[in-house]
Design a protein around this motif. Structure first.
Motif, PDB file in Angstrom:
ATOM      1  N   GLU A 102       0.831  -1.207   0.000  1.00 40.98           N
ATOM      2  CA  GLU A 102       0.000   0.000   0.000  1.00 40.98           C
ATOM      3  C   GLU A 102       0.862   1.252   0.000  1.00 40.98           C
ATOM      4  OE1 GLU A 102      -3.837   1.790   2.458  1.00 40.98           O
ATOM      5  OE2 GLU A 102      -2.452   0.398   3.440  1.00 40.98           O
TER       6      GLU A 102
ATOM      7  N   GLU B 209      -3.449  -8.205   2.255  1.00 46.13           N
ATOM      8  CA  GLU B 209      -2.940  -6.845   2.054  1.00 46.13           C
ATOM      9  C   GLU B 209      -2.831  -6.517   0.564  1.00 46.13           C
ATOM     10  OE1 GLU B 209       0.734  -6.874   4.156  1.00 46.13           O
ATOM     11  OE2 GLU B 209      -0.191  -6.600   6.140  1.00 46.13           O
ATOM     12  N   CYS B 210      -2.415  -7.503  -0.224  1.00 43.45           N
ATOM     13  CA  CYS B 210      -2.321  -7.284  -1.677  1.00 43.45           C
ATOM     14  C   CYS B 210      -3.693  -7.018  -2.277  1.00 43.45           C
ATOM     15  CB  CYS B 210      -1.683  -8.507  -2.354  1.00 43.45           C
ATOM     16  SG  CYS B 210       0.090  -8.687  -2.058  1.00 43.45           S
TER      17      CYS B 210
ATOM     18  N   SER C  46      -4.926  -3.602  -1.451  1.00 44.35           N
ATOM     19  CA  SER C  46      -4.166  -2.551  -2.136  1.00 44.35           C
ATOM     20  C   SER C  46      -4.387  -2.559  -3.646  1.00 44.35           C
ATOM     21  CB  SER C  46      -2.667  -2.705  -1.834  1.00 44.35           C
ATOM     22  OG  SER C  46      -2.419  -2.584  -0.449  1.00 44.35           O
TER      23      SER C  46
END
Length: 455
Positions: free
Chosen positions: A61, A85-86, A89
């Motif tokens: 991010e 998280e990927c 983001s």
């Protein structure tokens, strides 16, 4: 799923780059792509800092750019959180090279990653893999660039469960002058599997032949694969491992695959026009042959040789591998004999194989190839060219290629793979004629065309 983000990325984040280990897999991948490939590459480590004066981002991010591909090289227990998280983001997809999943008995972690990605429509390759080598775009192999032998860019798409087999096959392709369009190690194939790759490569304009190294399938998946392969617009080649009891056990421990009943799968492949290669050498020959001649044949070979011994070896190999060596029509023999050089008319043997002897000239080989091409008792020609013969010129490859192009019948050549004969080999290759470096290899090429025949 749109897989271009993985195979044609413009931006990439490498997650897991170490500040203390330059030989860490993530560091190798980052340095290689940052220095040698056009993909814009960002290193990521939760601790932040710098690596070789380049900023280490604490998260994807934080990068602040749209990331097409993330390469994940962290311990297995951290992978689910990194994938989340990927996704948050907006990353397009991932290559998970980390091991320690189903192949090590940790099925629960692998299932968790698959579930998280599946719910978000987030494609990934792996885990437990080398990932993607896309010429001119990206290389996620965690192998030092100086250790790798890469084929030239070409038209073979090769998908392998094993990274080691993939890299070794790339060496063989390079040695035989075979180029690749895409090479992918899919490892445990928790998301992107053979069927997805088959669908993608069928639509890829740069790919003419699709090759697979397969250890096993999920339940019912193998039958679906061969049905898709039959409908594919391009030849499909398969090297199947796990044929024996010990091989099946090894496949299960390697990538947690279900090897299944090999004999049943092999028979189904034959019925659906999939060219099964029996070993890695056949795989190489099959790919080269089918990249030149994508349409199958019934497998009736006319053999031209300059050496009686080589003709015998070729005839034996043909019988062993299911390629027919039929009788040549008497009319064809008569025309060929009449047009041969007077010096060899009385010493040649025009039974199949046609032995023109070591006293023949270029013109004699062209005469034999022309009229053999017009004989409907054969549907391909195997030319065993021995460049040692004193009357054979360096232009024989180019000349014989023109005959093949004019007559429209598949021609396969054997020329010893030596630098001294490179000009002959190039004469064929520049005209898209496959060249084998052994007599067996030439027969394998004919076998490939037979195995891809649609009845």
């Amino acid at each position: 799923m749109d897989l271009n983000c993985l195979f044609r990325p413009s931006t990439m984040a490498v997650i897991g780059v170490s500040t203390t280990q330059d030989d860490h897999p993530a560091n190798v991948i980052y340095s290689k792509n940052h220095l040698r490939y056009p993909v814009k590459t960002f290193p990521v480590n939760p601790r932040g800092g710098f690596i070789h004066r380049e900023r280490l981002y604490e998260s994807v991010e934080q990068i602040g750019e749209k990331i097409d591909m993330a390469v994940i090289a962290v311990r297995a227990e951290f992978v689910p959180k990194v994938v989340e998280e990927c996704i948050q983001s907006g990353v397009g997809g991932a290559v998970i090279i980390s091991g320690g999943f189903a192949e090590s008995g940790n099925q629960e972690i692998q299932d968790r990653v698959t579930r998280i990605a599946g719910e978000a429509g987030f494609p990934f390759v792996g885990p437990n893999c080398l990932g993607v080598y896309s010429p001119d775009y990206v290389d996620t192999f965690f192998l030092p660039g100086e250790r790798l032998i890469r084929p030239e860019k070409g038209n073979i798409g090769f998908i392998s469960q094993s990274g080691g087999v993939l890299v070794d096959q790339m060496v063989k392709f390079a040695g035989q002058g075979i180029g690749i369009s895409l090479a992918v190690s899919i490892g445990n194939k928790a998301c992107i599997r053979e069927n997805e790759m088959l669908q993608y490569l069928d639509q890829d304009l740069g790919t003419k032949v699709i090759a697979f190294y397969i250890e096993g399938f999920g339940r019912g998946e193998g039958r679906e694969f061969v049905k898709m392969a039959e409908q594919c617009s391009k030849p499909v080649v398969v090297l199947k491992a796990g044929k024996s009891t010990r091989g099946m056990a090894a496949a299960s421990s390697h990538t947690a695959s279900l090897a299944g009943d090999y004999r049943v799968f092999s028979e189904i492949m034959k019925q659906h026009c999939v060219a099964e290669a029996d070993n890695e050498y056949e795989l190489t020959s099959f790919c080269e042959s089918l990249s030149c001649y994508p349409k199958g044949i019934s497998g009736r070979a006319g053999i031209i040789t300059l050496s009686g011994g080589h003709g015998v070896v070729a005839a034996d190999a043909c019988e062993l591998h299911g390629v027919d060596v039929p009788e040549i029509k008497e009319e064809t023999k008569k025309i060929i004999r009449e047009e041969l050089s007077p010096e060899i008319q009385g010493i040649v043997s025009l039974d199949n194989p046609l032995d023109l002897t070591g006293s023949c000239r270029d013109r004699d080989i062209l005469v034999a190839a022309t009229h053999l091409s017009r004989d409907d008792s054969v549907d391909c020609i195997i030319a065993l060219l021995l460049p040692y013969s004193p009357l054979i010129s360096a232009d024989i490859g180019a000349k014989l290629s023109q005959v093949a192009r004019n007559e429209g019948k598949p021609l396969i050549a054997y020329v010893p793979n030596e630098d001294k004969y490179k000009i002959i080999i190039e004469g064929f290759e520049l005209n898209n004629i496959p060249v084998a470096s052994s007599v067996d290899g030439a027969v394998f090429m004919a076998k490939a065309l037979k195995r891809c025949r649609r009845i």
